[in-house]
Design a protein around this motif. Structure first.
Motif, PDB file in Angstrom:
ATOM      1  N   PHE A  14       0.855  -1.183   0.000  1.00  0.00           N
ATOM      2  CA  PHE A  14       0.000   0.000   0.000  1.00  0.00           C
ATOM      3  C   PHE A  14       0.895   1.239   0.000  1.00  0.00           C
ATOM      4  N   MET A  29       0.901   3.963   2.865  1.00  0.00           N
ATOM      5  CA  MET A  29       1.099   3.562   4.256  1.00  0.00           C
ATOM      6  C   MET A  29       2.584   3.283   4.495  1.00  0.00           C
ATOM      7  N   TYR A  86      -1.395  -4.121   8.700  1.00  0.00           N
ATOM      8  CA  TYR A  86      -2.726  -3.981   8.096  1.00  0.00           C
ATOM      9  C   TYR A  86      -3.638  -5.169   8.388  1.00  0.00           C
ATOM     10  N   GLY A  87      -3.100  -6.361   8.162  1.00  0.00           N
ATOM     11  CA  GLY A  87      -3.917  -7.567   8.353  1.00  0.00           C
ATOM     12  C   GLY A  87      -4.397  -7.715   9.791  1.00  0.00           C
ATOM     13  N   ALA A  91      -4.794  -5.030  11.863  1.00  0.00           N
ATOM     14  CA  ALA A  91      -5.679  -3.901  12.142  1.00  0.00           C
ATOM     15  C   ALA A  91      -7.095  -4.177  11.637  1.00  0.00           C
ATOM     16  N   VAL A  92      -7.221  -4.757  10.440  1.00  0.00           N
ATOM     17  CA  VAL A  92      -8.570  -4.987   9.919  1.00  0.00           C
ATOM     18  C   VAL A  92      -9.290  -6.084  10.713  1.00  0.00           C
ATOM     19  N   ARG A  93      -8.520  -6.884  11.443  1.00  0.00           N
ATOM     20  CA  ARG A  93      -9.158  -7.884  12.298  1.00  0.00           C
ATOM     21  C   ARG A  93      -9.559  -7.275  13.641  1.00  0.00           C
ATOM     22  N   ARG A 107       4.266  -8.762   5.773  1.00  0.00           N
ATOM     23  CA  ARG A 107       2.836  -8.472   5.796  1.00  0.00           C
ATOM     24  C   ARG A 107       2.023  -9.762   5.693  1.00  0.00           C
ATOM     25  N   CYS A 113       0.096 -12.377  10.122  1.00  0.00           N
ATOM     26  CA  CYS A 113      -1.218 -12.862  10.541  1.00  0.00           C
ATOM     27  C   CYS A 113      -1.191 -14.359  10.863  1.00  0.00           C
ATOM     28  N   LEU A 148      -3.946  -3.896  -5.274  1.00  0.00           N
ATOM     29  CA  LEU A 148      -3.979  -3.385  -3.901  1.00  0.00           C
ATOM     30  C   LEU A 148      -5.250  -3.838  -3.180  1.00  0.00           C
ATOM     31  N   LEU A 205      -5.700  -9.972   3.068  1.00  0.00           N
ATOM     32  CA  LEU A 205      -5.346  -9.758   4.472  1.00  0.00           C
ATOM     33  C   LEU A 205      -6.593  -9.641   5.342  1.00  0.00           C
ATOM     34  N   ALA A 206      -7.727 -10.114   4.806  1.00  0.00           N
ATOM     35  CA  ALA A 206      -8.972 -10.247   5.563  1.00  0.00           C
ATOM     36  C   ALA A 206      -9.789  -8.962   5.679  1.00  0.00           C
ATOM     37  N   ALA A 207      -9.464  -7.952   4.877  1.00  0.00           N
ATOM     38  CA  ALA A 207     -10.247  -6.722   4.936  1.00  0.00           C
ATOM     39  C   ALA A 207     -11.608  -6.927   4.266  1.00  0.00           C
ATOM     40  N   GLN A 251     -13.829  -1.898   4.551  1.00  0.00           N
ATOM     41  CA  GLN A 251     -12.479  -1.591   5.042  1.00  0.00           C
ATOM     42  C   GLN A 251     -11.536  -1.280   3.884  1.00  0.00           C
ATOM     43  N   ILE A 275      -7.964   1.939   1.515  1.00  0.00           N
ATOM     44  CA  ILE A 275      -7.179   1.891   0.273  1.00  0.00           C
ATOM     45  C   ILE A 275      -7.752   2.851  -0.777  1.00  0.00           C
ATOM     46  N   LEU A 285      -6.320   6.793  -1.586  1.00  0.00           N
ATOM     47  CA  LEU A 285      -5.544   6.869  -2.820  1.00  0.00           C
ATOM     48  C   LEU A 285      -6.257   7.680  -3.906  1.00  0.00           C
ATOM     49  N   PRO A 304       0.167  10.657   1.203  1.00  0.00           N
ATOM     50  CA  PRO A 304       1.427  10.346   1.878  1.00  0.00           C
ATOM     51  C   PRO A 304       2.143   9.202   1.167  1.00  0.00           C
TER      52      PRO A 304
END
Lengths: 369, 283
Positions: free
Chosen positions: A93, A96, A104-105, A107-109, A152, A156, B180, B187-189, B193, B198, B202, B278
């Motif tokens: 990303f 970030m 990230y992985g 945080a979203v959990r 990353r 997890c 992305l 990553l489970a988002a 989310q 994202i 962006l 950023p």
């Protein structure tokens, strides 16, 4: 490795994938055992990335079943599968920091912040990026981005890490470094890795087992040594390291020794009796370049079971190895490739005009043409 | 930047054009704002009297601030409405996407005056909108809510400027690599989310461009307020226009124009800051 009675970590049975009328994957059966480093090896377009994307849940299978611990997960959405992926072009990303990417992985959990910070820091240390936590991806080198992508994916604690040609974009030195590094990390965290590559050398370096793919099928699965010494098909024999392939027809089989009629005469070759070769079958007799000895012509030296007289056609010094080519007198077109350590005897052989190539039947292997 | 632009000839053409078409007129405007009028002759002695007069006129300042508020509202609404539209188009493929894009851009090639007349017939006391509302039983008598006032200006400008909000947002959405979103899902988002963490951050450059584009186009427009605003829909642009036309006070009009330019430059600077992602480049 799993005990016989336990279900494998992931199992693909008769999995197929079609896009419109194009079949990119045919009837794939594959098991991924808990804790192993499995490499899927194949040329581009062979369907290896499709397998990874099917397991990861990025695309849905057109046929067959995908199981996790014995339970079918075909319909489990991507964000509920306990697998994480290292993408070919990293897919970090960009907005970030390294820390936020890796965390990230978690945080979203919805994990508590202190836990995210602690686990992120630990994994960043594991991949030696502790000092780079506040940088953005654009401020990192290719190798560093690679390690962020790995961090990353493993932070997890997934059951399976999927790696899609992650080293393809790196230059040779960095690649070798990263291969060793990946293997180390995999041992340390004791997690199963499924690694996709088109580079057979990379596959041999990394894999506990290799699945060789060709045109949407898995043609052979086995330990690197097995694939190298006893390829199951002409494709594997050709694809997997340099090989001499001598075409011929079976004239007779006794046990695991086949007699093969070739342009060089009838040669003895090791074969798999289960293949049930019969007279007349078109086969390739294979012998690895490094298994062949070169003997001076005419000298009464102790020859091995097979000896082919010929002329030295070309020789090339390639660092630690010297590569020589011998044109057999019986069939000059059939150039036999020989590899020798670059020592004095190799230099002596290279200087000769005529020589004899000699090998042991135990080092040969017969596959169907 | 492409290497071609560094060649002297091309550079001269680009900067020369910018200078001749933007900088020189602006400077002459600035100069004009410092002159004054005596009778029907322009007095070229420099003075700040025009600015002092503008600042001390409560009616004028009222129109000034109301116009800024109106245009900020237009920018906000077009961007808020435009974002989901852009998101929808960005998610489409093939013919449907092309068709929708064409539909969206089509009004841009129509004559401005024609579009405004169309709106007048929709919004008028006896217009389509009122008849529809009465037919549906929502109101009993024709409403004046959208007849010749700032509400009408707001509505018409928001509709006319919507494409200028949608296009930059769409462009910024398309620049986000699809990998992305896949990585985030991996990553489970959840979808929400992914959008929050994202897609939205962006697409900030697109949002900033949409906001500033629509604001600037709205605040510079004096025809639309003239045509659908009537006597109650007075905007700053109309005031400036009247100084050059009716009042024949070019220096005072120029001073008001400089004031407006200041607002625009400020908005552009804000947009630049808002649009900064950023971490820099996407790759």
């Amino acid at each position: 490795m799993s005990a016989g009675d336990r279900a494998p970590l992931v199992e693909l049975s008769a999995v197929g994938k079609t896009y419109g009328t194009a079949r990119v994957l045919h009837d794939v059966n594959l098991t991924v055992e808990d804790g192993e480093f499995l490499v899927i090896l194949g040329p581009s377009g062979s369907g290896k990335t499709t397998i990874l994307r099917l397991i990861g849940g990025f695309i849905a299978a057109s046929a067959g079943e995908i199981r996790l611990d014995g339970a079918v997960i075909n319909d489990l959405p991507i964000n509920r599968r306990p697998f994480n992926t290292v993408f070919q072009d990293y897919a970090l990303f960009p907005h970030m920091t390294v820390r936020a990417n890796v965390g990230y992985g978690l945080a979203v959990r919805g994990l508590p912040r202190p836990e995210i910070a602690a686990r992120t820091a630990k994994v960043l240390d594991l991949v030696s990026l502790g000092d780079f936590a506040s940088r953005y991806p654009a401020q990192l080198s290719g190798g560093q981005r690679q390690r962020v992508a790995l961090a990353r994916a493993i932070v997890c604690t997934p059951r399976l890490v999927l790696l899609d040609e992650p080293l393809a974009a790196l230059d040779v030195d960095l690649r070798h470094q990263m291969q060793v590094f990946l293997k180390d990390v995999q041992r340390q965290i004791r997690t199963t890795f499924l690694f996709i590559t088109h580079d057979q050398e990379e596959a041999i370096t990394l894999a506990d087992r290799i699945g060789v793919m060709d045109q949407g099928r898995i043609v052979q699965v086995g330990a690197p040594r097995d694939l190298y010494d006893r390829p199951g098909s002409a494709h594997v024999a050709r694809f997997f390291g340099e090989n001499n392939l001598i075409a011929g027809h079976v004239t007779g089989v006794s046990g695991s020794i086949a007699k093969v009629e070739t342009a060089l005469g009838v040669l003895a070759g090791h074969c798999d009796p289960a293949q049930g070769y019969v007279g007349g079958d078109a086969v390739l007799l294979t012998i690895r370049p490094e298994k062949i000895r070169l003997l001076p012509a005419g000298a009464p030296s102790p020859a091995l079971e097979t000896t082919i007289p010929g002329q030295i056609a070309r020789s090339g010094f390639a660092g630690p190895l010297t590569q020589l080519h011998l044109c057999p007198d019986a069939a000059p077109d059939l150039m036999i490739s020989v590899k020798r350590l670059s020592d004095a005897s190799a230099a002596a052989s290279a200087a000769q005009v005529s020589a004899r190539a000699s090998w042991s039947t135990a080092d040969t292997w017969v596959v169907r043409a | 930047m492409s290497p071609g632009l560094t060649r002297p000839g091309a550079a001269l053409a680009v900067y020369g054009l910018l200078g001749a078409l933007i900088v020189v007129p602006f400077l002459s405007f600035l100069a004009m704002s410092l002159y004054s009028v005596s009778g029907v002759v322009i007095d070229r002695s420099l003075t700040l009297a025009n600015f002092a007069r503008a600042a001390s006129d409560p009616v004028l300042m009222g129109v000034f601030w109301r116009t800024i508020l109106l245009c900020a509202g237009i920018a906000l609404v077009t961007t808020l409405v435009g974002y989901p539209v852009a998101l929808f188009i960005a998610g489409m493929r093939g013919r449907a996407r092309y068709g929708l894009l064409t539909l969206m851009v089509a009004p841009l090639v129509l004559s401005y005056v024609m579009k405004i007349y169309a709106f007048r017939s929709i919004l008028g006391g006896n217009g389509l909108l009122n008849r529809l509302l009465m037919g549906a039983g929502i109101i009993d008598a024709p409403s004046n809510f959208f007849v010749f006032n700032l509400n009408a200006v707001f509505l018409v400008l928001a509709v006319l400027l919507a494409p200028f909000a949608i296009l930059p947002i769409l462009l910024s959405l398309e620049k986000i690599p699809a990998a992305l979103a896949e990585a985030a899902a991996d990553l489970a988002a959840s979808r929400w989310q992914i959008f929050r963490s994202i897609t939205l951050p962006l697409s900030r450059p697109g949002i900033a461009t949409a906001l500033s584009f629509t604001f600037i186009m709205a605040i510079g427009d004096f025809i639309t307020p003239q045509m659908v605003g009537g006597p109650n829909g007075f905007t700053f642009g109309r005031v400036i226009y009247s100084q050059f036309g009716l009042a024949f006070n070019w220096p005072f009009g120029a001073a008001l124009g400089v004031l407006l330019s200041g607002v625009i430059i400020l908005v552009l600077a804000l947009a630049l800051a808002l649009g900064r992602v950023p971490g820099g480049a996407t790759r």
